[in-house]
Design an enzyme around this catalytic site. Sequence first.
Site, short mmCIF file in Angstrom:
data_model
loop_
_atom_site.label_atom_id
_atom_site.label_comp_id
_atom_site.label_asym_id
_atom_site.label_seq_id
_atom_site.Cartn_x
_atom_site.Cartn_y
_atom_site.Cartn_z
N THR A 1 0.77 -1.22 -0.04
CA THR A 1 0.18 -0.04 -0.11
C THR A 1 1.04 1.18 -0.05
OG1 THR A 1 -0.03 0.04 2.52
CG2 THR A 1 -1.86 -1.05 1.35
N LYS B 1 -12.66 19.90 9.72
CA LYS B 1 -13.36 20.00 10.78
C LYS B 1 -13.91 21.45 11.02
CE LYS B 1 -11.41 15.78 12.39
NZ LYS B 1 -10.13 15.88 11.91
N GLU C 1 -6.17 -3.45 0.31
CA GLU C 1 -6.25 -4.27 1.20
C GLU C 1 -7.46 -5.42 0.92
OE1 GLU C 1 -5.18 -1.38 1.86
OE2 GLU C 1 -4.05 -1.01 3.56
N TRP D 1 -18.25 18.06 10.38
CA TRP D 1 -17.18 17.81 9.26
C TRP D 1 -17.88 18.20 8.11
CZ3 TRP D 1 -16.10 11.82 10.36
CH2 TRP D 1 -15.22 11.84 11.62
P1 AMP Z 1 -5.42 2.06 -2.77
O1 AMP Z 1 -5.29 0.95 -1.93
O2 AMP Z 1 -4.16 2.81 -3.18
O3 AMP Z 1 -6.28 1.67 -4.08
O4 AMP Z 1 -6.44 3.30 -2.03
C1 AMP Z 1 -7.71 2.90 -1.52
C2 AMP Z 1 -8.16 4.38 -0.98
O5 AMP Z 1 -8.50 5.18 -2.19
C3 AMP Z 1 -9.53 4.04 -0.54
O6 AMP Z 1 -9.53 3.55 0.75
C4 AMP Z 1 -10.08 5.46 -0.61
O7 AMP Z 1 -9.78 6.33 0.36
C5 AMP Z 1 -9.80 5.67 -2.19
N1 AMP Z 1 -10.87 5.44 -3.09
C6 AMP Z 1 -10.53 4.25 -3.94
N2 AMP Z 1 -11.80 4.32 -4.56
C7 AMP Z 1 -12.29 5.62 -4.57
C8 AMP Z 1 -13.60 6.23 -4.84
N3 AMP Z 1 -14.43 5.51 -5.94
N4 AMP Z 1 -14.22 7.37 -4.22
C9 AMP Z 1 -13.39 7.94 -3.29
N5 AMP Z 1 -12.33 7.35 -2.95
C10 AMP Z 1 -11.78 6.21 -3.38
#
Ligand code: AMP
Length: 539
Positions: free
Chosen positions: A184, A438, A329, A443
């Site tokens: 990640t 905030k 994850e 929020w």
């Molecule tokens: P990653 O593991 O790098 O793909 O990142 C995951 C994170 O990307 C998630 O926990 C979200 O915060 C963000 N994310 C993924 N898809 C979306 C979406 N459609 N809208 C908003 N945030 C997203």
Amino acid sequence: MHGLMQDWPLLCHKVLDHAAAYHGGREIISRSVEGPFHTTTYSDLRKRALRCAKRLDMAGIGNGDRVATLAWNTWRHLEAWYGLLGIGAVYHTVNPRLFPEQIVWIINHAEDRLIFVDLTFLPIIEAIRDKLPTIERVIVLTDADHMPELKIDAVDYESWLAEADSDFAWKEFDENQAAGMCYTSGTTGNPKGVVYSHRSNVLHAMAACVPDMLGLSSRDRIMPVVPMFHANCWSIAFTAPMSGATMVMPGGKMDGASIFECLDTHKVTVTAAVPTVWLMLLQYLEESGKSLDILERVVIGGSACPRAMIETFQNVYNVEVIHAWGMTEMSPLGTLCSMKPEVADLSGDDKLDLQEKQGHPPFTVEMKITDDDNRSQPWDGETYGKLKVRGPAVAKAYFKGDGGRIVDDEGYFDTGDVAHVDANGYMQITDRSKDVIKSGGEWISSIELENIAVGHADVAEAAVIGVAHPKWDERPLLIIVAKPGVSVDGADILDYMRPKVAKWWMPDAVEFIDEIPHTATGKIQKMALRDQFADYVFE
Ligand code: AMP
């Protein structure tokens, strides 16, 4: 009493067996890194994956050994994945957009034994080779004719592969064995290794194929623009062969014209990528006057899909948008926004309101939203809380136990996202918990403000961050990248937003910058923006 069904472990390479047996002639078309398009079939790809497995076996690679890949989406990358899977080794996709020091850290942490690398990324490997003690050999995903002069010892993939034939049988092992790894991006601390199992990948792919999710069939021609190194390719390296869909692999060219060429020439029906890729395509379509005649649907996730993007795809180009949310994850798919009967009749703005939501989960994903004391919050479409998930394709720990315990007593993993869920089970992300603004104890959703701002015709990209405020704690600052060649002022953008936003949510100021920083997976780097505007004072 036990059931009397056969033990048939859920192994990833059985997916390729299925594709070769029942969809053997279906094509995999790739833009090669060398340039021209290359075509193979599931049947031939399986033969070469078996050969790759045999060659890896000859090199002493086996159960649990990690092998890095630093590569675009092509047939060679795909067959290397299946070759590794078929002997119980572990594909470890490395994101080439990371800083070289991060790549070094990740490869060493994973203790990768080999690396498969595309021509494009050779300069990275040349520069860091002496810092990678666990890597025994560098294999360049090309043939002898295209091998450049190198400062490091390396072999071209085709010559390496030619040392084996395809007379080989996949190994059999427990379905819980590790299959793949992806780190990640981790904005705090070191990156963390997520380890997929064969079982989790197969179950995840089966859940992702159903009509309310990706809805793939053998009649589809799918192009994963999302790279194989971004969150397990959103399942497509498994869902496409599982459903017998034709694959179109875009290689290393992500600009609007190149993506359009792949979509158009190879008659793609469904595709998937992050919003930044689609911004480039839509800009190209606008400039060139081209249309999307074959494409039926586009899966957009990784960050929030702006409303204006959904509207343009659907109303101008007649392509249905499926907004998706997930994370590394989660293998990664968590929710997709397809239309349940309760909402199927929506049209116009009401439909767009719904599609701005990230959607509902497939079977295998259980979700809840909680307050700070882990109490579940109501699903009323308003009450927001921490989004938590559990299921057979959700991580229960990171590689080597990094980060300690990551699930609660009921096995739920905290996604780090803040969301609400409506009565029909549609989830909407309002923020990453660390990005929430905030203001006066309430929020404000930065994502919602960004989505509205990019609806303005002169705005190319928007980011909203919280800036310290003496009275309200924090107030939103809107940061804008204007479209090339236009001059627009902040007041004009705020006037555009005002009727669409609750008064106290309105940004206190607008700042213009040339470029918004992005992470290696295309997300807005809020932390970098917060640093940049750390001393900002509202007038
Ligand atoms: P990653 O593991 O790098 O793909 O990142 C995951 C994170 O990307 C998630 O926990 C979200 O915060 C963000 N994310 C993924 N898809 C979306 C979406 N459609 N809208 C908003 N945030 C997203």
